[in-house]
Design a protein around this motif. Structure first.
Motif, mmCIF file in Angstrom:
data_model
loop_
_atom_site.group_PDB
_atom_site.id
_atom_site.type_symbol
_atom_site.label_atom_id
_atom_site.label_comp_id
_atom_site.label_asym_id
_atom_site.label_seq_id
_atom_site.Cartn_x
_atom_site.Cartn_y
_atom_site.Cartn_z
ATOM 1 N N THR A 10 0.834 -1.204 0.000
ATOM 2 C CA THR A 10 0.000 0.000 0.000
ATOM 3 C C THR A 10 0.866 1.250 0.000
ATOM 4 O O THR A 10 0.618 2.191 -0.761
ATOM 5 C CB THR A 10 -0.935 -0.003 1.233
ATOM 6 N N LEU A 11 1.881 1.278 0.841
ATOM 7 C CA LEU A 11 2.786 2.435 0.881
ATOM 8 C C LEU A 11 3.540 2.603 -0.440
ATOM 9 O O LEU A 11 3.718 3.724 -0.923
ATOM 10 C CB LEU A 11 3.772 2.295 2.038
ATOM 11 N N ALA A 12 3.939 1.502 -1.025
ATOM 12 C CA ALA A 12 4.654 1.577 -2.303
ATOM 13 C C ALA A 12 3.750 2.138 -3.394
ATOM 14 O O ALA A 12 4.187 2.967 -4.206
ATOM 15 C CB ALA A 12 5.169 0.195 -2.696
ATOM 16 N N ILE A 53 12.032 10.123 -0.552
ATOM 17 C CA ILE A 53 11.712 8.967 0.293
ATOM 18 C C ILE A 53 11.304 7.779 -0.569
ATOM 19 O O ILE A 53 11.658 6.637 -0.278
ATOM 20 C CB ILE A 53 10.611 9.325 1.314
ATOM 21 N N SER A 54 10.570 8.045 -1.640
ATOM 22 C CA SER A 54 10.126 6.941 -2.493
ATOM 23 C C SER A 54 11.294 6.267 -3.208
ATOM 24 O O SER A 54 11.200 5.113 -3.592
ATOM 25 C CB SER A 54 9.104 7.432 -3.521
ATOM 26 N N ARG A 55 12.398 6.977 -3.368
ATOM 27 C CA ARG A 55 13.576 6.417 -4.041
ATOM 28 C C ARG A 55 14.544 5.739 -3.067
ATOM 29 O O ARG A 55 15.482 5.073 -3.491
ATOM 30 C CB ARG A 55 14.305 7.521 -4.794
ATOM 31 N N GLU A 114 9.011 4.963 7.533
ATOM 32 C CA GLU A 114 7.556 5.063 7.610
ATOM 33 C C GLU A 114 7.098 6.288 8.400
ATOM 34 O O GLU A 114 6.155 6.981 8.004
ATOM 35 C CB GLU A 114 6.969 3.805 8.237
ATOM 36 N N SER A 115 7.757 6.589 9.492
ATOM 37 C CA SER A 115 7.329 7.732 10.306
ATOM 38 C C SER A 115 7.522 9.041 9.539
ATOM 39 O O SER A 115 6.660 9.928 9.580
ATOM 40 C CB SER A 115 8.074 7.783 11.643
ATOM 41 N N ARG A 116 8.624 9.161 8.823
ATOM 42 C CA ARG A 116 8.854 10.382 8.022
ATOM 43 C C ARG A 116 7.853 10.467 6.873
ATOM 44 O O ARG A 116 7.345 11.545 6.554
ATOM 45 C CB ARG A 116 10.297 10.397 7.477
ATOM 46 N N VAL A 152 3.177 13.099 4.425
ATOM 47 C CA VAL A 152 1.840 12.988 3.852
ATOM 48 C C VAL A 152 0.866 13.870 4.626
ATOM 49 O O VAL A 152 0.030 14.553 4.033
ATOM 50 C CB VAL A 152 1.377 11.513 3.812
ATOM 51 N N ARG A 153 0.990 13.888 5.964
ATOM 52 C CA ARG A 153 0.144 14.780 6.769
ATOM 53 C C ARG A 153 0.432 16.238 6.441
ATOM 54 O O ARG A 153 -0.484 17.056 6.318
ATOM 55 C CB ARG A 153 0.379 14.530 8.257
#
Length: 156
Positions: free
Chosen positions: A8-10, A87-89, A95-97, A102-103
């Protein structure tokens, strides 16, 4: 369950990274870049609402202030988007970052919407009740056209 969480995160990260590549500039895309949108908006208001010289001056000031605030908000959004892309790379997921960014991105979108509505409210304070009604009617009409254009783009 654990793999589903990462999947899901990916997918979220992939969507965030890919979306700007498919973005098409809208009707006001170039105007926004070179500052013509403010002048165009003021001209439309002048023509359609028969503004007095005093109203024109006040609205011009409102739009100038709004433009400055929006540019700062857009720059913040760009910075956040770049951080999300980094972060995606990354090889390992922070996860916390990711959640924090996202928030933050969600808050920035809310700030942009609030600023937009505040500008509209300030403009309405300058207008007479009749002009306010006309302004709202034009705004609704413009939103209808934008929605139709988005639907056409989505179908392509």
């Amino acid at each position: 369950m654990h793999n589903l969480k990462y999947l899901t995160l990916a997918l979220l990260l992939a969507t965030l990274a890919i979306t700007p590549a498919f973005a098409k500039p809208g009707q006001y895309g170039k105007a926004c870049e070179n500052g013509e949108q403010q002048a165009t908006r003021l001209e439309h208001l002048k023509e359609r609402l028969d503004l007095t010289a005093q109203q024109e001056t006040e609205i011009k000031e409102i739009l100038a202030t709004s433009k400055e605030k929006n540019e700062a908000l857009r720059e913040e959004k760009r910075t956040t988007r770049k951080e999300l892309q980094e972060i995606s790379r990354a090889e390992t997921l922070d996860e916390s970052r990711l959640r924090e960014l996202v928030r933050k991105q969600s808050d920035q979108r809310a700030d942009m919407m609030i600023a937009k509505h505040a500008t509209r409210a300030r403009i309405n304070q300058v207008l007479s009740p009749e002009q306010q009604e006309q302004h709202e009617a034009f705004r609704q009409q413009r939103q209808g056209h934008r929605g139709a254009a988005r639907n056409r783009q989505g179908q392509q």
